[in-house]
Design a protein around this motif. Structure first.
Motif, PDB file in Angstrom:
ATOM      1  N   PRO A  96      -8.008   2.980   6.506  1.00  0.00           N
ATOM      2  CA  PRO A  96      -9.436   2.752   6.693  1.00  0.00           C
ATOM      3  C   PRO A  96     -10.279   3.524   5.679  1.00  0.00           C
ATOM      4  O   PRO A  96      -9.791   4.482   5.075  1.00  0.00           O
ATOM      5  CB  PRO A  96      -9.678   3.274   8.107  1.00  0.00           C
ATOM      6  N   GLY A  97     -11.532   3.111   5.529  1.00  0.00           N
ATOM      7  CA  GLY A  97     -12.420   3.773   4.573  1.00  0.00           C
ATOM      8  C   GLY A  97     -13.184   4.942   5.165  1.00  0.00           C
ATOM      9  O   GLY A  97     -13.839   5.681   4.431  1.00  0.00           O
ATOM     10  N   VAL A  98     -13.093   5.122   6.486  1.00  0.00           N
ATOM     11  CA  VAL A  98     -13.748   6.252   7.154  1.00  0.00           C
ATOM     12  C   VAL A  98     -12.742   6.897   8.098  1.00  0.00           C
ATOM     13  O   VAL A  98     -11.815   6.239   8.588  1.00  0.00           O
ATOM     14  CB  VAL A  98     -15.014   5.822   7.937  1.00  0.00           C
ATOM     15  N   VAL A  99     -12.909   8.188   8.348  1.00  0.00           N
ATOM     16  CA  VAL A  99     -12.027   8.938   9.251  1.00  0.00           C
ATOM     17  C   VAL A  99     -12.876   9.818  10.155  1.00  0.00           C
ATOM     18  O   VAL A  99     -14.048  10.092   9.864  1.00  0.00           O
ATOM     19  CB  VAL A  99     -11.021   9.814   8.467  1.00  0.00           C
ATOM     20  N   ASN A 100     -12.287  10.248  11.250  1.00  0.00           N
ATOM     21  CA  ASN A 100     -12.919  11.232  12.121  1.00  0.00           C
ATOM     22  C   ASN A 100     -12.495  12.637  11.683  1.00  0.00           C
ATOM     23  O   ASN A 100     -11.305  12.893  11.502  1.00  0.00           O
ATOM     24  CB  ASN A 100     -12.511  11.003  13.576  1.00  0.00           C
ATOM     25  N   VAL A 101     -13.462  13.517  11.498  1.00  0.00           N
ATOM     26  CA  VAL A 101     -13.194  14.895  11.092  1.00  0.00           C
ATOM     27  C   VAL A 101     -13.502  15.822  12.264  1.00  0.00           C
ATOM     28  O   VAL A 101     -14.539  15.690  12.913  1.00  0.00           O
ATOM     29  CB  VAL A 101     -14.031  15.283   9.859  1.00  0.00           C
TER      30      VAL A 101
ATOM     31  N   VAL B  44      -6.390  12.004  -0.841  1.00  0.00           N
ATOM     32  CA  VAL B  44      -7.768  11.513  -0.866  1.00  0.00           C
ATOM     33  C   VAL B  44      -8.613  12.494  -0.071  1.00  0.00           C
ATOM     34  O   VAL B  44      -8.118  13.172   0.841  1.00  0.00           O
ATOM     35  CB  VAL B  44      -7.887  10.094  -0.287  1.00  0.00           C
ATOM     36  N   MET B  45      -9.874  12.570  -0.401  1.00  0.00           N
ATOM     37  CA  MET B  45     -10.749  13.568   0.205  1.00  0.00           C
ATOM     38  C   MET B  45     -11.946  12.901   0.869  1.00  0.00           C
ATOM     39  O   MET B  45     -12.422  11.851   0.424  1.00  0.00           O
ATOM     40  CB  MET B  45     -11.222  14.567  -0.849  1.00  0.00           C
ATOM     41  N   THR B  46     -12.406  13.547   1.925  1.00  0.00           N
ATOM     42  CA  THR B  46     -13.646  13.107   2.544  1.00  0.00           C
ATOM     43  C   THR B  46     -14.821  13.588   1.687  1.00  0.00           C
ATOM     44  O   THR B  46     -14.650  14.361   0.754  1.00  0.00           O
ATOM     45  CB  THR B  46     -13.786  13.682   3.957  1.00  0.00           C
ATOM     46  N   LYS B  47     -15.996  13.128   2.023  1.00  0.00           N
ATOM     47  CA  LYS B  47     -17.189  13.667   1.387  1.00  0.00           C
ATOM     48  C   LYS B  47     -17.362  15.129   1.815  1.00  0.00           C
ATOM     49  O   LYS B  47     -16.846  15.551   2.845  1.00  0.00           O
ATOM     50  CB  LYS B  47     -18.406  12.837   1.771  1.00  0.00           C
TER      51      LYS B  47
ATOM     52  N   ASP C 234      -8.577  12.447  11.381  1.00  0.00           N
ATOM     53  CA  ASP C 234      -7.910  11.465  12.241  1.00  0.00           C
ATOM     54  C   ASP C 234      -8.338  10.065  11.793  1.00  0.00           C
ATOM     55  O   ASP C 234      -9.503   9.717  11.927  1.00  0.00           O
ATOM     56  CB  ASP C 234      -8.292  11.693  13.696  1.00  0.00           C
ATOM     57  N   PRO C 235      -7.441   9.282  11.214  1.00  0.00           N
ATOM     58  CA  PRO C 235      -6.010   9.547  11.034  1.00  0.00           C
ATOM     59  C   PRO C 235      -5.771  10.551   9.904  1.00  0.00           C
ATOM     60  O   PRO C 235      -6.613  10.691   9.014  1.00  0.00           O
ATOM     61  CB  PRO C 235      -5.432   8.173  10.680  1.00  0.00           C
ATOM     62  N   PRO C 236      -4.607  11.218   9.913  1.00  0.00           N
ATOM     63  CA  PRO C 236      -4.334  12.202   8.856  1.00  0.00           C
ATOM     64  C   PRO C 236      -3.957  11.567   7.524  1.00  0.00           C
ATOM     65  O   PRO C 236      -3.993  12.234   6.506  1.00  0.00           O
ATOM     66  CB  PRO C 236      -3.160  13.010   9.428  1.00  0.00           C
ATOM     67  N   ARG C 237      -3.605  10.282   7.538  1.00  0.00           N
ATOM     68  CA  ARG C 237      -3.220   9.577   6.315  1.00  0.00           C
ATOM     69  C   ARG C 237      -3.884   8.207   6.307  1.00  0.00           C
ATOM     70  O   ARG C 237      -4.138   7.607   7.360  1.00  0.00           O
ATOM     71  CB  ARG C 237      -1.694   9.408   6.215  1.00  0.00           C
ATOM     72  N   VAL C 238      -4.182   7.720   5.103  1.00  0.00           N
ATOM     73  CA  VAL C 238      -4.716   6.373   4.938  1.00  0.00           C
ATOM     74  C   VAL C 238      -3.835   5.620   3.943  1.00  0.00           C
ATOM     75  O   VAL C 238      -3.002   6.217   3.258  1.00  0.00           O
ATOM     76  CB  VAL C 238      -6.181   6.396   4.437  1.00  0.00           C
ATOM     77  N   THR C 239      -4.035   4.308   3.865  1.00  0.00           N
ATOM     78  CA  THR C 239      -3.250   3.474   2.963  1.00  0.00           C
ATOM     79  C   THR C 239      -4.108   3.065   1.771  1.00  0.00           C
ATOM     80  O   THR C 239      -5.234   2.596   1.951  1.00  0.00           O
ATOM     81  CB  THR C 239      -2.733   2.225   3.683  1.00  0.00           C
ATOM     82  N   ALA C 240      -3.581   3.284   0.577  1.00  0.00           N
ATOM     83  CA  ALA C 240      -4.295   2.957  -0.659  1.00  0.00           C
ATOM     84  C   ALA C 240      -3.677   1.709  -1.280  1.00  0.00           C
ATOM     85  O   ALA C 240      -2.453   1.598  -1.397  1.00  0.00           O
ATOM     86  CB  ALA C 240      -4.232   4.123  -1.643  1.00  0.00           C
ATOM     87  N   PHE C 241      -4.534   0.773  -1.667  1.00  0.00           N
ATOM     88  CA  PHE C 241      -4.108  -0.459  -2.319  1.00  0.00           C
ATOM     89  C   PHE C 241      -4.746  -0.533  -3.697  1.00  0.00           C
ATOM     90  O   PHE C 241      -5.923  -0.176  -3.862  1.00  0.00           O
ATOM     91  CB  PHE C 241      -4.512  -1.695  -1.507  1.00  0.00           C
ATOM     92  N   GLY C 242      -3.987  -0.997  -4.667  1.00  0.00           N
ATOM     93  CA  GLY C 242      -4.504  -1.127  -6.018  1.00  0.00           C
ATOM     94  C   GLY C 242      -3.386  -1.309  -7.016  1.00  0.00           C
ATOM     95  O   GLY C 242      -2.204  -1.436  -6.656  1.00  0.00           O
ATOM     96  N   PRO C 243      -3.734  -1.283  -8.312  1.00  0.00           N
ATOM     97  CA  PRO C 243      -2.700  -1.395  -9.345  1.00  0.00           C
ATOM     98  C   PRO C 243      -1.705  -0.253  -9.243  1.00  0.00           C
ATOM     99  O   PRO C 243      -2.065   0.892  -8.977  1.00  0.00           O
ATOM    100  CB  PRO C 243      -3.512  -1.319 -10.654  1.00  0.00           C
ATOM    101  N   ARG C 244      -0.433  -0.555  -9.458  1.00  0.00           N
ATOM    102  CA  ARG C 244       0.620   0.440  -9.309  1.00  0.00           C
ATOM    103  C   ARG C 244       0.414   1.632 -10.231  1.00  0.00           C
ATOM    104  O   ARG C 244       0.679   2.771  -9.861  1.00  0.00           O
ATOM    105  CB  ARG C 244       1.974  -0.217  -9.588  1.00  0.00           C
TER     106      ARG C 244
ATOM    107  N   GLY D 196       0.810  -1.212   0.000  1.00  0.00           N
ATOM    108  CA  GLY D 196       0.000   0.000   0.000  1.00  0.00           C
ATOM    109  C   GLY D 196       0.843   1.262   0.000  1.00  0.00           C
ATOM    110  O   GLY D 196       2.039   1.249   0.269  1.00  0.00           O
ATOM    111  N   LYS D 197       0.197   2.369  -0.326  1.00  0.00           N
ATOM    112  CA  LYS D 197       0.843   3.677  -0.352  1.00  0.00           C
ATOM    113  C   LYS D 197       0.135   4.592   0.640  1.00  0.00           C
ATOM    114  O   LYS D 197      -1.092   4.723   0.619  1.00  0.00           O
ATOM    115  CB  LYS D 197       0.768   4.278  -1.760  1.00  0.00           C
ATOM    116  N   SER D 198       0.904   5.233   1.516  1.00  0.00           N
ATOM    117  CA  SER D 198       0.345   6.164   2.498  1.00  0.00           C
ATOM    118  C   SER D 198       0.025   7.493   1.817  1.00  0.00           C
ATOM    119  O   SER D 198       0.881   8.102   1.181  1.00  0.00           O
ATOM    120  CB  SER D 198       1.334   6.381   3.639  1.00  0.00           C
ATOM    121  N   ILE D 199      -1.219   7.947   1.968  1.00  0.00           N
ATOM    122  CA  ILE D 199      -1.697   9.140   1.267  1.00  0.00           C
ATOM    123  C   ILE D 199      -2.398  10.061   2.267  1.00  0.00           C
ATOM    124  O   ILE D 199      -3.191   9.604   3.098  1.00  0.00           O
ATOM    125  CB  ILE D 199      -2.668   8.752   0.130  1.00  0.00           C
ATOM    126  N   PRO D 200      -2.120  11.384   2.231  1.00  0.00           N
ATOM    127  CA  PRO D 200      -2.774  12.308   3.160  1.00  0.00           C
ATOM    128  C   PRO D 200      -4.262  12.483   2.852  1.00  0.00           C
ATOM    129  O   PRO D 200      -4.695  12.349   1.703  1.00  0.00           O
ATOM    130  CB  PRO D 200      -2.010  13.624   2.946  1.00  0.00           C
TER     131      PRO D 200
END
Length: 301
Positions: A199-204, A169-172, A150-160, A124-128
């Motif tokens: 994770p797919g959800v974050v605390n704002v 990445v952005m919240t709704k 929170d968290p300030p970064r998430v991990t993205a998995f997928g094709p390189r 995965g790649k760590s993304i803000p």
């Protein structure tokens, strides 16, 4: 009455025994479990946690399966995964359900009769995360700082080839108005086709603070003065008032700067130059006001 109750109990017991030997149809929730999945594998597709199954069997058998234990359908990753896809056909699903309920059971229907899941073994790649919140406070309060995740970064998995193009990445999107206190809420992230975010959800959190009045004495700065000249100002310091967030009230940092412009000499032939107040980046100064609109000057060449 006691004798009557005893005979009613015996009759009920015989009725239950006879009923359990009858064939009955029952709907139940079945857990889905994928076994033998390597730790380096991440599913891009959403893996269902449960499925709804309609099953027909003897009452006694269903009671042992449904009531005595929580039914779980087990799918073998090593047998069903190949070339980035986990494929469970209808026959594979029915066979797995048969193993769960027993050979005497008849599977009438299933809410999910087959699965086709995409997975990856790429790291995965760590993304803000950017919190997309447009917030405003009621009078006497201020939204202090940007909304934070929170968290300030998430991990993205997928094709390189897709992951390398993602830099945030952005919240709704949300609109919060008339806030008078700090607000926190849970937000889903905007989905990216072909990518799994964990994770797919974050605390704002939107920070809101009350505004308090503050007075300060600020040095007057002369701008655009030629190197061979000097602009003497009287007084060299002036008093200003403004409102700041409560947490910044005791901070000694200046929230504003006061300036005079040398270029204004051409328009002001008298003995005074107008003052201009400017905010300093870092601490918000709301409704800043000068206690004097101009200062005396002397030009030294």
């Amino acid at each position: 009455m006691l004798t009557f109750a005893v005979f009613v109990g015996i009759a009920a017991l015989f009725w239950i025994i006879l009923t359990l030997n009858d064939s009955v149809q029952e709907g139940c929730i079945v857990n889905v479990k994928i076994n033998n999945k390597p730790d380096t594998i991440t599913f891009i597709s959403n893996v269902p946690k449960t499925i709804h199954v309609e099953v027909k069997d003897k009452g006694s058998s269903l009671m042992r399966t449904i009531w005595m234990k929580k039914p779980t359908v087990n799918l073998n990753f090593r047998e069903l995964a190949e070339h980035g896809q986990f494929i469970c056909s209808r026959s594979d699903m029915m066979s797995a359900l048969k193993e769960t309920f027993g050979s005497t059971a008849t599977i009438i229907s299933s809410s999910i009769d087959s699965l086709r899941l995409v997975y990856t073994d790429n790291p995965g790649k760590s993304i803000p995360v950017v919190a997309m919140v447009k917030a405003s406070a009621r009078a006497g309060y201020i939204v202090y700082g940007n909304p934070v995740s929170d968290p300030p970064r998430v991990t993205a998995f997928g094709p390189r080839e897709i992951i390398d193009t993602i830099h945030r990445v952005m919240t709704k999107s949300y609109v919060e108005k008339d806030l008078s206190e700090t607000k926190s809420f849970v937000s889903e992230l905007k989905s990216i086709p072909g990518v799994r975010l964990i994770p797919g959800v974050v605390n704002v959190k939107v920070n809101v603070e009350p505004l308090v009045a503050k007075e300060d004495v600020v040095m007057v700065v002369a701008e655009n003065v030629p190197q061979d000249e000097n602009l003497l100002l009287f007084p060299s310091k002036v008093r200003v008032s403004y409102y700041v967030p409560l947490s910044e009230f005791s901070d000694d940092k200046k929230a504003v700067r006061v300036v005079v412009d040398y270029n204004d000499l051409s328009e002001h032939r008298g003995e005074r130059l107008p003052l201009r107040i400017e905010p300093i980046k870092g601490i918000p100064a709301v409704n800043p006001k000068l206690h004097a609109d101009s200062v005396e000057y002397t030009l030294v060449r």
